[in-house]
Design a protein around this motif. Sequence first.
Motif, PDB file in Angstrom:
ATOM      1  N   GLN A  57      41.121  11.584  73.005  1.00 17.52           N
ATOM      2  CA  GLN A  57      41.920  10.577  72.313  1.00 17.52           C
ATOM      3  C   GLN A  57      42.867  11.149  71.261  1.00 17.52           C
ATOM      4  O   GLN A  57      43.895  10.543  70.959  1.00 17.52           O
ATOM      5  CB  GLN A  57      41.009   9.537  71.658  1.00 17.52           C
ATOM      6  CG  GLN A  57      40.082  10.111  70.591  1.00 17.52           C
ATOM      7  CD  GLN A  57      39.184   9.059  69.983  1.00 17.52           C
ATOM      8  OE1 GLN A  57      39.627   8.263  69.186  1.00 17.52           O
ATOM      9  NE2 GLN A  57      37.915   9.051  70.383  1.00 17.52           N
ATOM     10  N   HIS A  58      42.542  12.302  70.705  1.00 15.11           N
ATOM     11  CA  HIS A  58      43.395  12.886  69.663  1.00 15.11           C
ATOM     12  C   HIS A  58      44.370  13.930  70.210  1.00 15.11           C
ATOM     13  O   HIS A  58      45.133  14.522  69.450  1.00 15.11           O
ATOM     14  CB  HIS A  58      42.532  13.522  68.565  1.00 15.11           C
ATOM     15  CG  HIS A  58      41.703  12.519  67.817  1.00 15.11           C
ATOM     16  ND1 HIS A  58      42.264  11.557  66.997  1.00 15.11           N
ATOM     17  CD2 HIS A  58      40.360  12.325  67.775  1.00 15.11           C
ATOM     18  CE1 HIS A  58      41.296  10.810  66.481  1.00 15.11           C
ATOM     19  NE2 HIS A  58      40.144  11.257  66.936  1.00 15.11           N
TER      20      HIS A  58
ATOM     21  N   SER B 106      51.032   9.799  71.497  1.00 10.12           N
ATOM     22  CA  SER B 106      49.585   9.628  71.534  1.00 10.12           C
ATOM     23  C   SER B 106      49.218   8.367  72.311  1.00 10.12           C
ATOM     24  O   SER B 106      49.867   7.327  72.169  1.00 10.12           O
ATOM     25  CB  SER B 106      49.020   9.527  70.112  1.00 10.12           C
ATOM     26  OG  SER B 106      47.639   9.221  70.143  1.00 10.12           O
TER      27      SER B 106
ATOM     28  N   ARG C 113      46.053   7.244  71.995  1.00  9.33           N
ATOM     29  CA  ARG C 113      44.768   6.891  71.383  1.00  9.33           C
ATOM     30  C   ARG C 113      44.530   5.383  71.326  1.00  9.33           C
ATOM     31  O   ARG C 113      43.451   4.915  71.703  1.00  9.33           O
ATOM     32  CB  ARG C 113      44.659   7.499  69.983  1.00  9.33           C
ATOM     33  CG  ARG C 113      43.303   7.250  69.327  1.00  9.33           C
ATOM     34  CD  ARG C 113      43.165   8.028  68.023  1.00  9.33           C
ATOM     35  NE  ARG C 113      41.830   7.869  67.490  1.00  9.33           N
ATOM     36  CZ  ARG C 113      41.483   6.936  66.621  1.00  9.33           C
ATOM     37  NH1 ARG C 113      42.401   6.095  66.162  1.00  9.33           N
ATOM     38  NH2 ARG C 113      40.240   6.828  66.189  1.00  9.33           N
TER      39      ARG C 113
END
Length: 244
Positions: free
Chosen positions: A152-153, A217, A219
């Motif tokens: 996720q990062h 991202s 995330r």
Amino acid sequence: MLYSSLELLALLIVTCSIVVQAWVGIGFGLLAAPLLYLIDPAYMPGPVLMLGWMLSLIVVVKQRHTLNWRRVFPAILARLPGSWCGALLLVSIAAWQLSLFFGSALLLAVWLSLRRYSLPLNKVSLTVAGFLSGVLGTSTSVGGPPIALLYQHEARLTARNEIAAFFLVGTPISLVMLWLNGGAELVSVSLILKMIPGVVVGFWLSRHLERVISAQSARPAILFISAVSAIVVLVQGVMGGIAS
């Protein structure tokens, strides 16, 4: 190749779901499976698994020069014993009990992620995530979130590419487990062939989506899809418990 009205609807569902997974890295099975099942139960689980695998193949072929196989390899290796354990659990424990346990665990993982508790991306964590993905994928058909939460990062494209590599090898393992458990007839070749255009068009649309939404991202999308996956698995467990 002629399509009925329901098959055209299924093709639209596949295309839209492929767009999501091609952009985020997960989501195809979660979005497509329940809707396709309503159209025709024969779409589950073989055709859905195969269509997702085809997307992984396209992504890996396109990104083969930048893909870090060495990093994702521990997760791929751990998928095999994880899938085997998932199959054993299905034999020894009621499916609804597994859904309740794993759905709760997955929801807890999402909550911890929102609280900024996260694991480092290394060989140990990838091995654990790959194993858990194999267990969940075989026992509940929701194997994406454990590996996706670990990424996720990471940058969105890095996460998408390496998750695709994981599924490229992991999905055939799940299909083998299906076959070993008497599910070879669940792979409908005719349905798969008719849905292939949805995979190709969906991936093409995702490339254009990247030009419009240039987020680095994924995330928020990973956490959202993982949370929904956990809720779906929990609901399956509750409904199964009531039925039993």
